[in-house]
Design an enzyme around this catalytic site. Sequence first.
Site, PDB file in Angstrom:
ATOM      1  N   ASP A  34       0.808  -1.222   0.000  1.00 51.76           N
ATOM      2  CA  ASP A  34       0.000   0.000   0.000  1.00 51.76           C
ATOM      3  C   ASP A  34       0.842   1.273   0.000  1.00 51.76           C
ATOM      4  OD1 ASP A  34      -2.314  -1.442   0.022  1.00 51.76           O
ATOM      5  OD2 ASP A  34      -2.478  -1.473   2.207  1.00 51.76           O
ATOM      6  N   HIS A 236      27.603   5.745 -11.609  1.00 53.48           N
ATOM      7  CA  HIS A 236      26.312   5.882 -10.929  1.00 53.48           C
ATOM      8  C   HIS A 236      26.265   5.037  -9.656  1.00 53.48           C
ATOM      9  CE1 HIS A 236      24.203   7.324 -14.869  1.00 53.48           C
ATOM     10  NE2 HIS A 236      24.934   8.254 -14.297  1.00 53.48           N
ATOM     11  N   ASP A 253      28.228  13.249  -5.244  1.00 58.58           N
ATOM     12  CA  ASP A 253      27.415  13.890  -6.281  1.00 58.58           C
ATOM     13  C   ASP A 253      26.003  13.924  -5.737  1.00 58.58           C
ATOM     14  OD1 ASP A 253      25.954  14.643  -8.509  1.00 58.58           O
ATOM     15  OD2 ASP A 253      27.018  13.310  -9.895  1.00 58.58           O
ATOM     16  N   ASP A 264      22.530  20.139  -8.514  1.00 54.07           N
ATOM     17  CA  ASP A 264      23.367  19.013  -8.940  1.00 54.07           C
ATOM     18  C   ASP A 264      24.829  19.414  -8.782  1.00 54.07           C
ATOM     19  OD1 ASP A 264      24.441  16.781 -10.101  1.00 54.07           O
ATOM     20  OD2 ASP A 264      23.685  17.168 -12.122  1.00 54.07           O
ATOM     21  N   HIS A 343      32.218  10.299 -19.905  1.00 56.99           N
ATOM     22  CA  HIS A 343      30.902  10.947 -19.985  1.00 56.99           C
ATOM     23  C   HIS A 343      31.056  12.341 -20.575  1.00 56.99           C
ATOM     24  CE1 HIS A 343      31.883  13.393 -16.442  1.00 56.99           C
ATOM     25  NE2 HIS A 343      32.247  12.291 -15.810  1.00 56.99           N
ATOM     26  N   HIS A 347      25.021  18.890 -18.699  1.00 55.68           N
ATOM     27  CA  HIS A 347      23.654  18.818 -19.223  1.00 55.68           C
ATOM     28  C   HIS A 347      22.895  20.037 -18.755  1.00 55.68           C
ATOM     29  CE1 HIS A 347      22.765  17.640 -15.058  1.00 55.68           C
ATOM     30  NE2 HIS A 347      23.843  16.866 -15.160  1.00 55.68           N
ATOM     31  N   HIS A 354      18.431  16.320 -15.529  1.00 63.88           N
ATOM     32  CA  HIS A 354      18.879  16.334 -16.937  1.00 63.88           C
ATOM     33  C   HIS A 354      17.734  16.989 -17.702  1.00 63.88           C
ATOM     34  CE1 HIS A 354      21.877  12.770 -16.331  1.00 63.88           C
ATOM     35  NE2 HIS A 354      22.142  13.805 -15.582  1.00 63.88           N
ATOM     36  N   GLU A 377      30.851  19.455 -15.524  1.00 64.50           N
ATOM     37  CA  GLU A 377      31.223  18.380 -14.609  1.00 64.50           C
ATOM     38  C   GLU A 377      32.242  17.393 -15.187  1.00 64.50           C
ATOM     39  OE1 GLU A 377      28.058  15.416 -13.988  1.00 64.50           O
ATOM     40  OE2 GLU A 377      26.703  16.800 -14.983  1.00 64.50           O
ATOM     41  N   TYR A 381      38.603   9.056 -13.927  1.00 65.23           N
ATOM     42  CA  TYR A 381      38.271   7.842 -13.177  1.00 65.23           C
ATOM     43  C   TYR A 381      39.315   6.801 -13.548  1.00 65.23           C
ATOM     44  CZ  TYR A 381      34.142  10.703 -13.457  1.00 65.23           C
ATOM     45  OH  TYR A 381      33.292  11.779 -13.420  1.00 65.23           O
ATOM     46  N   ARG A 398      35.491  13.897  -9.691  1.00 68.24           N
ATOM     47  CA  ARG A 398      34.635  14.735 -10.535  1.00 68.24           C
ATOM     48  C   ARG A 398      34.358  16.015  -9.759  1.00 68.24           C
ATOM     49  NH1 ARG A 398      31.123  11.371 -11.711  1.00 68.24           N
ATOM     50  NH2 ARG A 398      29.428  11.710 -10.225  1.00 68.24           N
ATOM     51  N   GLU A 400      31.688  19.312 -10.090  1.00 70.72           N
ATOM     52  CA  GLU A 400      30.500  19.720 -10.852  1.00 70.72           C
ATOM     53  C   GLU A 400      29.844  20.945 -10.229  1.00 70.72           C
ATOM     54  OE1 GLU A 400      27.254  16.858 -10.755  1.00 70.72           O
ATOM     55  OE2 GLU A 400      26.311  17.801 -12.491  1.00 70.72           O
TER      56      GLU A 400
END
Length: 431
Positions: A34, A236, A253, A264, A343, A347, A354, A377, A381, A398, A400
């Site tokens: 529920d 991710h 991030d 972001d 990457h 964006h 995004h 960003e 890596y 990274r 950003e």
Amino acid sequence: MHQTHADRRTRLMAQMGEGIAVLATAPEVIRNADSHYPYRPDSHFFYLSGFTEPEAVLVLDAGSGRSILFCRAKHPDREVWDGFRYGPEGARERFGFDEAWPIDELDQRMPDILSGQKSLWWGVGRNPALDQRAHGWLEAVRQRYRTGEQPPAVYHDLFALVDEMRMVKDESERAILRRAGQISAEGHLAAMRATRPGMYEYQVEAEILHVFIRNGARYPSYESIVAGGGNACTLHYAANNARLNNGDLLLIDAGCELNGYAGDITRTFPVNGKFSAAQRDVYEIVLAAELAGIDKVRPGALWNEPGDAALRVLVQGMLDLKLLNGSVDGVIESGSFRQFYMHGIGHMIGLDVHDVGQRKLHGAWRAYQPGMCTTIEPGLYIRPADNVPEALHNIGIRIEDDVLVTDTGHEVYTEAVPKRIDEIEILMQGI
Ligand code: GLY
Ligand code: MN
Ligand code: MN
């Protein structure tokens, strides 16, 4: 605020010229048994309505300039369990629609609304359930052929127009984005201050979410990435359950969602507050790439310029670190840099993290305009591999920020959280 939404509807209808536009908000989604996922309206629907209840449809009649909302009827019993609903009359008054009707009357009323209209403006292929219902409305009009009634014969992509509008943020959006950026930055600051070796990634995540919620941003705008050591090389990474080791870096991030708008931010910093020599070398390259990218964001510059500038800095850095051999141009042409940077530079950001909007038109890069908003960003890596010096293994970095294009240049509205090495070390050591 609601005048802002009414103005957007007026601007959209002026561009349509004639015809009927239909947009539905997102359905509620069950998580299990529920329990529902936290409800979030559809971004296009919200942009044009400001209305945040589920089970609602917005209809715009460009010929007459009228906006019509279909929404859930008042329901005193359900409201005892689930909370307040505006109901059509309340919604009409509060949000400035010209008409509002119970959602249960949608199928009955739409054939009348569509009859005799030349065009239908539609989110083509976006909502199969709504497509199905629209077939029913159009068929109902066709069935009236004896009286000479006809359904629209021309179909337009509604979202192509709305995407363009959303690409340039108006004043009220800029204010919310700045605030979302500020709260997101405060979350990162709290994380930097709290981080110690031996903590778990989720404990740092809790510090961030605490700041978001305390500031009225109940949810993050995407799942927070809190990635210690080599976990930062998973782009991710979402497990957030590892222990933070002395000597490792921590990549975070995370951004909040405020009134529907996303923040972001990514920062990478040492778990123990002090960069090692190898970490420093890689970090300085990523930071230089980020600054080079941000520097290119200004009205009239093309959308590829920040990414191209940042890539050249990253590739020169990869050569300096002996991760790759050759020349900058040769590495860019071969694509071998993708082993360490896989990457894009960023964006658009807005209601969606995004965000919508086309960066190219007819195959050519578009120019930035004041009010556009983008992330910058870059990252490096470095997974263990034969061609990688061991000192660099498992370093993932990274950085950003969110950048608004202004009349004369840009505004980095997430920069309250430090990114220079000396600033980070001073903050973390509490000096
Ligand atoms: N956090 C998602 C992104 O940076 O694009
Ligand atoms: Mn991003
Ligand atoms: Mn991000």
